[in-house]
Motif scaffolding. Structure first.
Motif, mmCIF file in Angstrom:
data_model
loop_
_atom_site.group_PDB
_atom_site.id
_atom_site.type_symbol
_atom_site.label_atom_id
_atom_site.label_comp_id
_atom_site.label_asym_id
_atom_site.label_seq_id
_atom_site.Cartn_x
_atom_site.Cartn_y
_atom_site.Cartn_z
ATOM 1 N N ALA A 9 59.295 56.828 -6.819
ATOM 2 C CA ALA A 9 58.072 56.734 -7.625
ATOM 3 C C ALA A 9 58.392 56.280 -9.040
ATOM 4 O O ALA A 9 59.495 56.485 -9.534
ATOM 5 C CB ALA A 9 57.359 58.082 -7.667
ATOM 6 N N ILE A 22 50.881 54.710 -11.775
ATOM 7 C CA ILE A 22 51.750 55.491 -10.902
ATOM 8 C C ILE A 22 51.898 54.736 -9.588
ATOM 9 O O ILE A 22 50.902 54.404 -8.933
ATOM 10 C CB ILE A 22 51.170 56.898 -10.681
ATOM 11 C CG1 ILE A 22 50.987 57.585 -12.044
ATOM 12 C CG2 ILE A 22 52.073 57.720 -9.780
ATOM 13 C CD1 ILE A 22 49.958 58.655 -12.067
ATOM 14 N N THR A 23 53.137 54.448 -9.229
ATOM 15 C CA THR A 23 53.407 53.689 -8.007
ATOM 16 C C THR A 23 54.406 54.423 -7.133
ATOM 17 O O THR A 23 55.158 55.269 -7.615
ATOM 18 C CB THR A 23 53.955 52.282 -8.337
ATOM 19 O OG1 THR A 23 55.174 52.419 -9.077
ATOM 20 C CG2 THR A 23 52.962 51.467 -9.139
ATOM 21 N N GLU A 25 55.597 56.907 -4.050
ATOM 22 C CA GLU A 25 55.227 58.114 -3.303
ATOM 23 C C GLU A 25 55.386 59.347 -4.180
ATOM 24 O O GLU A 25 56.426 59.530 -4.809
ATOM 25 C CB GLU A 25 56.121 58.271 -2.078
ATOM 26 C CG GLU A 25 56.062 57.118 -1.114
ATOM 27 C CD GLU A 25 57.010 57.286 0.063
ATOM 28 O OE1 GLU A 25 57.766 58.285 0.116
ATOM 29 O OE2 GLU A 25 57.003 56.407 0.923
ATOM 30 N N ILE A 26 54.358 60.197 -4.178
ATOM 31 C CA ILE A 26 54.414 61.471 -4.902
ATOM 32 C C ILE A 26 54.339 62.590 -3.873
ATOM 33 O O ILE A 26 53.391 62.668 -3.089
ATOM 34 C CB ILE A 26 53.249 61.611 -5.905
ATOM 35 C CG1 ILE A 26 53.291 60.514 -6.971
ATOM 36 C CG2 ILE A 26 53.240 63.010 -6.536
ATOM 37 C CD1 ILE A 26 54.460 60.604 -7.931
ATOM 38 N N LEU A 34 55.008 63.397 -12.034
ATOM 39 C CA LEU A 34 53.563 63.294 -12.266
ATOM 40 C C LEU A 34 53.085 64.402 -13.197
ATOM 41 O O LEU A 34 52.335 64.153 -14.134
ATOM 42 C CB LEU A 34 52.813 63.347 -10.929
ATOM 43 C CG LEU A 34 51.292 63.312 -10.996
ATOM 44 C CD1 LEU A 34 50.789 62.050 -11.681
ATOM 45 C CD2 LEU A 34 50.704 63.441 -9.594
ATOM 46 N N LEU A 53 46.194 54.000 -9.873
ATOM 47 C CA LEU A 53 46.849 54.538 -8.677
ATOM 48 C C LEU A 53 46.869 53.524 -7.543
ATOM 49 O O LEU A 53 47.071 53.877 -6.385
ATOM 50 C CB LEU A 53 46.131 55.822 -8.228
ATOM 51 C CG LEU A 53 46.006 56.927 -9.286
ATOM 52 C CD1 LEU A 53 45.238 58.122 -8.726
ATOM 53 C CD2 LEU A 53 47.365 57.348 -9.795
ATOM 54 N N LEU A 56 50.078 53.496 -5.340
ATOM 55 C CA LEU A 56 50.543 54.695 -4.635
ATOM 56 C C LEU A 56 50.461 54.463 -3.134
ATOM 57 O O LEU A 56 49.405 54.127 -2.608
ATOM 58 C CB LEU A 56 49.682 55.909 -4.994
ATOM 59 C CG LEU A 56 50.144 56.781 -6.142
ATOM 60 C CD1 LEU A 56 49.215 57.966 -6.322
ATOM 61 C CD2 LEU A 56 51.561 57.246 -5.988
ATOM 62 N N THR A 57 51.573 54.640 -2.471
ATOM 63 C CA THR A 57 51.598 54.504 -1.011
ATOM 64 C C THR A 57 51.487 55.858 -0.317
ATOM 65 O O THR A 57 51.214 55.920 0.871
ATOM 66 C CB THR A 57 52.879 53.787 -0.551
ATOM 67 O OG1 THR A 57 54.021 54.503 -1.040
ATOM 68 C CG2 THR A 57 52.902 52.355 -1.074
ATOM 69 N N ILE A 59 50.517 60.224 -1.564
ATOM 70 C CA ILE A 59 50.420 61.355 -2.487
ATOM 71 C C ILE A 59 49.988 62.557 -1.658
ATOM 72 O O ILE A 59 49.033 62.475 -0.882
ATOM 73 C CB ILE A 59 49.461 61.095 -3.666
ATOM 74 C CG1 ILE A 59 49.524 62.267 -4.672
ATOM 75 C CG2 ILE A 59 48.052 60.808 -3.202
ATOM 76 C CD1 ILE A 59 48.897 61.975 -6.016
ATOM 77 N N SER A 86 44.381 53.395 -4.605
ATOM 78 C CA SER A 86 44.838 52.868 -3.316
ATOM 79 C C SER A 86 44.025 53.503 -2.188
ATOM 80 O O SER A 86 43.371 54.533 -2.377
ATOM 81 C CB SER A 86 46.321 53.184 -3.130
ATOM 82 O OG SER A 86 46.513 54.571 -2.936
ATOM 83 N N VAL A 89 44.878 57.213 -1.797
ATOM 84 C CA VAL A 89 44.209 58.104 -2.752
ATOM 85 C C VAL A 89 42.751 58.288 -2.349
ATOM 86 O O VAL A 89 42.223 59.404 -2.371
ATOM 87 C CB VAL A 89 44.319 57.554 -4.188
ATOM 88 C CG1 VAL A 89 43.477 58.367 -5.160
ATOM 89 C CG2 VAL A 89 45.773 57.523 -4.633
#
Length: 108
Positions: A9, A22-23, A25-26, A34, A53, A56-57, A59, A86, A89
């Motif tokens: 991330a 934010i890109t 994986e969280i 984060l 977001l 983001l792939t 979260i 995304s 999300v």
């Protein structure tokens, strides 16, 4: 300027409009990135905070909860704006019903 990063991330400061991108994986392993960035953003400005977001792939729900709690901590004259987001999300927000959370504005 990259705010925080790990192998999965990246959190980048966006100066205008003020916010964070934010890109990646969280999840449990890097959620602290984060949390730290959101905490900083809450204190750093007096304007709305925009979260990009779109990259983001993944979260997890606990990561999304950090965003919701940050929005709730803002004073009434500020918002946390999710734009763009995304599909991942969008799905988590839909499943949890958090798109209507206090202090949060979601641009779908």
């Amino acid at each position: 300027m990259t705010f925080e990063t790990d192998e999965r991330a990246r959190v980048t400061l966006v100066p205008h409009p003020f916010g964070l991108r934010i890109t990646g994986e969280i999840d449990r392993g890097n959620r602290h990135l984060l949390a730290g960035a959101l905490g900083w953003a809450l204190l750093a400005g007096s304007h709305d905070i925009r979260l990009d977001l779109s990259g983001l792939t993944f979260i997890d729900v606990a990561g999304m909860r950090l965003i919701i709690v940050a929005a709730a901590r803002l004073p009434a004259d500020r918002e946390l704006i999710l734009d763009p987001i995304s599909p991942v999300v969008r799905r988590v927000l839909s499943l949890t019903g958090w798109e209507q959370a206090p202090g949060l504005r979601v641009r779908l």
